[in-house]
Design a protein around this motif. Sequence first.
Motif, PDB file in Angstrom:
ATOM      1  N   UNK A  54       0.834  -1.210   0.000  1.00 37.23           N
ATOM      2  CA  UNK A  54       0.000   0.000   0.000  1.00 37.23           C
ATOM      3  C   UNK A  54       0.866   1.256   0.000  1.00 37.23           C
ATOM      4  N   UNK A  55       0.416   2.256  -0.717  1.00 39.25           N
ATOM      5  CA  UNK A  55       1.030   3.575  -0.680  1.00 39.25           C
ATOM      6  C   UNK A  55      -0.080   4.526  -0.260  1.00 39.25           C
ATOM      7  N   UNK A  56       0.126   5.248   0.818  1.00 37.21           N
ATOM      8  CA  UNK A  56      -0.923   6.116   1.368  1.00 37.21           C
ATOM      9  C   UNK A  56      -0.453   7.563   1.410  1.00 37.21           C
ATOM     10  N   UNK A  57      -1.424   8.477   1.381  1.00 42.41           N
ATOM     11  CA  UNK A  57      -1.126   9.907   1.482  1.00 42.41           C
ATOM     12  C   UNK A  57      -2.363  10.635   1.975  1.00 42.41           C
ATOM     13  N   UNK A  58      -2.181  11.907   2.285  1.00 41.97           N
ATOM     14  CA  UNK A  58      -3.282  12.748   2.732  1.00 41.97           C
ATOM     15  C   UNK A  58      -3.615  13.705   1.604  1.00 41.97           C
ATOM     16  N   UNK A  59      -4.894  13.780   1.266  1.00 47.07           N
ATOM     17  CA  UNK A  59      -5.349  14.635   0.178  1.00 47.07           C
ATOM     18  C   UNK A  59      -6.010  15.901   0.687  1.00 47.07           C
ATOM     19  N   UNK A  60      -6.808  16.528  -0.173  1.00 45.85           N
ATOM     20  CA  UNK A  60      -7.490  17.763   0.204  1.00 45.85           C
ATOM     21  C   UNK A  60      -8.333  17.600   1.468  1.00 45.85           C
ATOM     22  N   UNK A  61      -8.337  18.630   2.281  1.00 41.89           N
ATOM     23  CA  UNK A  61      -9.116  18.675   3.518  1.00 41.89           C
ATOM     24  C   UNK A  61      -8.754  17.550   4.487  1.00 41.89           C
ATOM     25  N   UNK A  62      -7.515  17.038   4.391  1.00 45.57           N
ATOM     26  CA  UNK A  62      -7.066  16.001   5.317  1.00 45.57           C
ATOM     27  C   UNK A  62      -7.628  14.621   5.046  1.00 45.57           C
ATOM     28  N   UNK A  63      -8.219  14.416   3.881  1.00 41.64           N
ATOM     29  CA  UNK A  63      -8.810  13.125   3.536  1.00 41.64           C
ATOM     30  C   UNK A  63      -7.716  12.101   3.229  1.00 41.64           C
ATOM     31  N   UNK A  64      -7.726  10.940   3.897  1.00 43.59           N
ATOM     32  CA  UNK A  64      -6.714   9.916   3.619  1.00 43.59           C
ATOM     33  C   UNK A  64      -7.037   9.153   2.326  1.00 43.59           C
ATOM     34  N   UNK A  65      -5.983   8.842   1.556  1.00 42.45           N
ATOM     35  CA  UNK A  65      -6.102   8.041   0.335  1.00 42.45           C
ATOM     36  C   UNK A  65      -5.025   6.980   0.346  1.00 42.45           C
ATOM     37  N   UNK A  66      -5.217   5.915  -0.429  1.00 41.71           N
ATOM     38  CA  UNK A  66      -4.159   4.939  -0.632  1.00 41.71           C
ATOM     39  C   UNK A  66      -4.386   4.214  -1.945  1.00 41.71           C
ATOM     40  N   UNK A  67      -3.316   3.643  -2.444  1.00 42.34           N
ATOM     41  CA  UNK A  67      -3.378   2.829  -3.656  1.00 42.34           C
ATOM     42  C   UNK A  67      -2.798   1.465  -3.296  1.00 42.34           C
ATOM     43  N   UNK A 107      -4.907  15.940  -7.285  1.00 41.62           N
ATOM     44  CA  UNK A 107      -5.190  16.946  -6.272  1.00 41.62           C
ATOM     45  C   UNK A 107      -3.991  17.086  -5.341  1.00 41.62           C
ATOM     46  N   UNK A 108      -4.136  17.960  -4.378  1.00 39.04           N
ATOM     47  CA  UNK A 108      -3.117  18.138  -3.343  1.00 39.04           C
ATOM     48  C   UNK A 108      -2.787  16.783  -2.719  1.00 39.04           C
ATOM     49  N   UNK A 109      -1.498  16.535  -2.498  1.00 45.51           N
ATOM     50  CA  UNK A 109      -1.055  15.297  -1.852  1.00 45.51           C
ATOM     51  C   UNK A 109       0.110  15.627  -0.925  1.00 45.51           C
ATOM     52  N   UNK A 110       0.089  15.036   0.276  1.00 42.52           N
ATOM     53  CA  UNK A 110       1.166  15.252   1.247  1.00 42.52           C
ATOM     54  C   UNK A 110       1.220  14.060   2.190  1.00 42.52           C
ATOM     55  N   UNK A 111       2.278  14.006   2.985  1.00 38.53           N
ATOM     56  CA  UNK A 111       2.401  12.949   3.992  1.00 38.53           C
ATOM     57  C   UNK A 111       2.452  11.552   3.414  1.00 38.53           C
ATOM     58  N   UNK A 112       3.276  11.323   2.390  1.00 43.31           N
ATOM     59  CA  UNK A 112       3.363  10.008   1.742  1.00 43.31           C
ATOM     60  C   UNK A 112       3.869   8.945   2.713  1.00 43.31           C
ATOM     61  N   UNK A 113       3.269   7.755   2.647  1.00 47.40           N
ATOM     62  CA  UNK A 113       3.714   6.597   3.431  1.00 47.40           C
ATOM     63  C   UNK A 113       3.894   5.429   2.469  1.00 47.40           C
ATOM     64  N   UNK A 114       5.122   4.918   2.374  1.00 45.66           N
ATOM     65  CA  UNK A 114       5.410   3.805   1.468  1.00 45.66           C
ATOM     66  C   UNK A 114       5.293   2.480   2.206  1.00 45.66           C
TER      67      UNK A 114
END
Length: 110
Positions: free
Chosen positions: A36-49, A62-69
Amino acid sequence: MRFFRPALVAVVLAGCALAPAAPAGATAAARAARGWFAWVGPKGTPFYVENPPEGRCLTMSDEARGAHNGTAVPATVYSAKECKGTPLRLPPGHEAPRSASFASVKFGSH
């Protein structure tokens, strides 16, 4: 490759370390960075692939920050789209500071 917006990414990240690597005989085009690769998107919404493709640049829409590999291969996040700009390499199991933004990511050793 599937994109998700989970309610609790923390549960997903807990299982990341258990993800197996791709078989050695797989071709680069068909290989996926297992995990899994996760990050934080707009308005603090968590996403992952899940199981992102190796060797292919993924540009964030969109905005992406706080990447977790949480994959079994290195990931490199870039400050600009199309894997350009300042790179930041994240070994398996590592994460960038939550405030560190990025615009694209590539998986595998490159």
